[in-house]
Design an enzyme around this catalytic site. Structure first.
Site, mmCIF file in Angstrom:
data_model
loop_
_atom_site.group_PDB
_atom_site.id
_atom_site.type_symbol
_atom_site.label_atom_id
_atom_site.label_comp_id
_atom_site.label_asym_id
_atom_site.label_seq_id
_atom_site.Cartn_x
_atom_site.Cartn_y
_atom_site.Cartn_z
ATOM 1 N N CYS A 197 0.819 -1.222 0.000
ATOM 2 C CA CYS A 197 0.000 0.000 0.000
ATOM 3 C C CYS A 197 0.851 1.269 0.000
ATOM 4 C CB CYS A 197 -0.951 -0.004 1.183
ATOM 5 S SG CYS A 197 -1.981 -1.475 1.247
ATOM 6 N N HIS A 255 -2.757 6.992 2.820
ATOM 7 C CA HIS A 255 -3.326 5.774 2.227
ATOM 8 C C HIS A 255 -4.692 5.518 2.861
ATOM 9 C CE1 HIS A 255 -4.195 1.719 1.247
ATOM 10 N NE2 HIS A 255 -3.790 1.211 2.394
ATOM 11 N N ASN A 293 -10.503 0.232 0.428
ATOM 12 C CA ASN A 293 -9.034 0.260 0.493
ATOM 13 C C ASN A 293 -8.497 -0.405 -0.771
ATOM 14 O OD1 ASN A 293 -6.330 -0.436 0.943
ATOM 15 N ND2 ASN A 293 -6.638 -0.874 3.118
HETATM 16 O O1 UT7 Z 1 -3.959 -1.313 3.843
HETATM 17 C C1 UT7 Z 1 -2.972 -2.081 4.425
HETATM 18 C C2 UT7 Z 1 -2.812 -1.796 5.868
HETATM 19 N N1 UT7 Z 1 -3.968 -2.281 6.568
HETATM 20 C C3 UT7 Z 1 -4.532 -1.540 7.514
HETATM 21 O O2 UT7 Z 1 -4.100 -0.430 7.768
HETATM 22 C C4 UT7 Z 1 -5.689 -2.136 8.282
HETATM 23 C C5 UT7 Z 1 -5.525 -1.866 9.755
HETATM 24 N N2 UT7 Z 1 -6.554 -2.523 10.581
HETATM 25 C C6 UT7 Z 1 -7.858 -2.175 10.556
HETATM 26 O O3 UT7 Z 1 -8.265 -1.316 9.800
HETATM 27 C C7 UT7 Z 1 -8.780 -2.830 11.559
HETATM 28 O O4 UT7 Z 1 -8.018 -3.509 12.511
HETATM 29 C C8 UT7 Z 1 -9.809 -3.802 10.930
HETATM 30 C C9 UT7 Z 1 -10.802 -3.013 10.099
HETATM 31 C C10 UT7 Z 1 -9.097 -4.828 10.066
HETATM 32 C C11 UT7 Z 1 -10.602 -4.502 12.016
HETATM 33 O O5 UT7 Z 1 -11.211 -3.546 12.854
HETATM 34 P P1 UT7 Z 1 -10.994 -3.587 14.435
HETATM 35 O O6 UT7 Z 1 -11.716 -2.430 14.956
HETATM 36 O O7 UT7 Z 1 -9.520 -3.660 14.724
HETATM 37 O O8 UT7 Z 1 -11.732 -4.913 14.810
HETATM 38 P P2 UT7 Z 1 -11.176 -6.159 15.652
HETATM 39 O O9 UT7 Z 1 -10.423 -7.081 14.772
HETATM 40 O O10 UT7 Z 1 -10.531 -5.647 16.888
HETATM 41 O O11 UT7 Z 1 -12.527 -6.844 16.078
HETATM 42 C C12 UT7 Z 1 -13.431 -6.223 17.011
HETATM 43 C C13 UT7 Z 1 -14.679 -7.082 17.126
HETATM 44 C C14 UT7 Z 1 -14.390 -8.562 17.338
HETATM 45 O O12 UT7 Z 1 -15.449 -9.091 18.122
HETATM 46 P P3 UT7 Z 1 -15.270 -9.344 19.677
HETATM 47 O O13 UT7 Z 1 -14.133 -10.325 19.799
HETATM 48 O O14 UT7 Z 1 -14.949 -8.011 20.277
HETATM 49 O O15 UT7 Z 1 -16.585 -9.899 20.100
HETATM 50 C C15 UT7 Z 1 -14.451 -9.138 15.959
HETATM 51 O O16 UT7 Z 1 -14.771 -10.504 15.955
HETATM 52 O O17 UT7 Z 1 -15.415 -6.998 15.909
HETATM 53 C C16 UT7 Z 1 -15.563 -8.311 15.349
HETATM 54 N N3 UT7 Z 1 -15.438 -8.175 13.906
HETATM 55 C C17 UT7 Z 1 -16.475 -7.922 13.112
HETATM 56 N N4 UT7 Z 1 -17.781 -7.747 13.374
HETATM 57 C C18 UT7 Z 1 -18.587 -7.466 12.322
HETATM 58 C C19 UT7 Z 1 -14.308 -8.255 13.145
HETATM 59 N N5 UT7 Z 1 -14.601 -8.045 11.852
HETATM 60 C C20 UT7 Z 1 -15.955 -7.837 11.823
HETATM 61 C C21 UT7 Z 1 -16.848 -7.544 10.776
HETATM 62 N N6 UT7 Z 1 -18.133 -7.371 11.086
HETATM 63 N N7 UT7 Z 1 -16.440 -7.427 9.484
#
Ligand code: UT7
Length: 322
Positions: free
Chosen positions: A120, A244, A278
């Site tokens: 990216c 980005h 993205n």
């Molecule tokens: O472009 C290349 C570089 N990449 C990036 O910069 C991406 C960086 N990371 C992110 O943008 C975020 O970490 C994500 C968008 C990938 C994920 O978001 P998050 O706020 O970090 O979510 P998380 O993985 O901490 O998950 C929080 C909760 C979890 O549930 P519990 O364990 O709290 O009950 C996940 O299971 O949200 C749940 N979850 C979802 N729920 C609904 C994870 N993905 C989803 C989803 N829909 N798509």
């Protein structure tokens, strides 16, 4: 003594272009095939909709359109360009590269053409290389393209990734200039963190989202500030910030850190992710192209760009928008 090439004092961006596939995919569309919701995606990532390429539409196809659009914006013919750099990290076929056939299809015959993979951060890496090629006299004008078909490498039902990534291409033409229009690139990598984003089973992207999020929200604003300093500018000089488009919360966190360091409240901050998702190396030139079309960026605006992603790789520089 050896003779130097046609060195010039400065390089600038002469035009931008982009393209997106036709198919719009909403959060509700995704929630029909995986356990997610429109509300979760809007709140945690900021995406409302994104575009997915058709089966027979490749990153190469999109690169041709974005590159041609950038040339038209610059008022140039294909024959005015002698070098094509294509930033990409989703090609499924390493040989041949994308750049040579893309150059040929655009009509840039006999171009120096190569792919560059810094995930990216690819567009900012390629732009830094292009500016130095022009200044050093190795190239006259360079077409820099970021083109990705992420849907080829994302598990379509993996809710951690399928909700973020999308397809598209963005491009810029770089040429010689009397005044500097591209600041020094500040770039680097954190290869010790390579396990945070990689291809699993050589098929699908895996990322440790939270760790990448923490890295991006803490490490990228300082890179952006270093890029400003390298260009001899202050945070208050920035008219437009285009990080980005990884996650709107990351974009907002970077903007907040810059404002804390003195950036203006009226600094325009790119939010193209809301409707584009993205798109990796395509996200920065695509965002700028959309913002220029919408009148949110004007000619002469001091625009700070910073890319970051797998590698982990990062790069940023200041550009003056055409
Ligand atoms: O472009 C290349 C570089 N990449 C990036 O910069 C991406 C960086 N990371 C992110 O943008 C975020 O970490 C994500 C968008 C990938 C994920 O978001 P998050 O706020 O970090 O979510 P998380 O993985 O901490 O998950 C929080 C909760 C979890 O549930 P519990 O364990 O709290 O009950 C996940 O299971 O949200 C749940 N979850 C979802 N729920 C609904 C994870 N993905 C989803 C989803 N829909 N798509």
């Amino acid at each position: 003594m050896l003779r130097l090439g046609n060195t010039v004092n400065a390089a600038r961006i002469l035009g931008f272009g982009s393209t997106q596939p036709e198919q719009v995919v909403t959060n509700d569309d995704l929630s029909k095939i995986m356990d997610t919701s429109d509300q979760w995606i809007r709140e945690r990532v900021g995406i409302v909709e994104r575009r997915f390429a058709a089966k027979d539409e490749s990153a190469e196809d999109m690169a041709v359109v974005a590159g041609s659009n950038a040339l038209a914006d610059a008022g140039l013919e294909p024959s005015d360009v002698d070098t094509v750099i294509l930033a990409n990290c989703t090609s499924m076929v390493p040989i041949p590269n994308y750049a040579a056939p893309v150059a040929d299809r655009i009509g840039i015959k006999g171009a120096a053409a190569f792919d560059l993979n810094a995930a990216c951060a690819g567009f900012c890496y390629a732009l830094g290389v292009a500016a130095d090629l022009v200044r050093g006299g190795s190239s006259g004008r360079v077409l820099v393209i970021g083109a990705e078909k992420l849907t080829d490498v994302v598990d379509p039902v993996d809710r951690a990734n399928a909700i973020i990534f999308a397809d598209g291409a963005g491009a810029a033409v770089v040429g010689p200039s009397d005044e500097p229009g591209i600041g020094p690139v500040v770039w680097g990598s954190a290869g010790d963190l390579v396990d945070l984003i990689y291809m699993r089973d050589e098929k699908y992207i895996f990322q440790e989202g939270q760790s990448v999020f923490r890295w991006a929200t803490t490490q990228i604003a300082p890179i952006a500030l270093r890029a400003l300093d390298a260009a001899g500018l202050q945070p208050s000089d920035v008219d437009v910030l285009v990080p980005h488009q990884a996650n709107l919360r990351i974009v907002e966190a970077i903007a907040k850190r810059l404002r804390k360091a003195g950036a203006r409240e009226d600094m325009v901050v790119a939010d193209d992710i809301v409707h584009s998702g993205n798109t990796s190396s395509a996200s920065i030139p695509m965002a700028i192209d959309h913002m220029r079309a919408a009148g949110r960026i004007r000619s002469g605006d001091v625009t700070l760009i910073v890319g970051f992603g797998a590698g982990l790789s990062y790069a940023g520089q200041v550009v003056i928008c055409p």
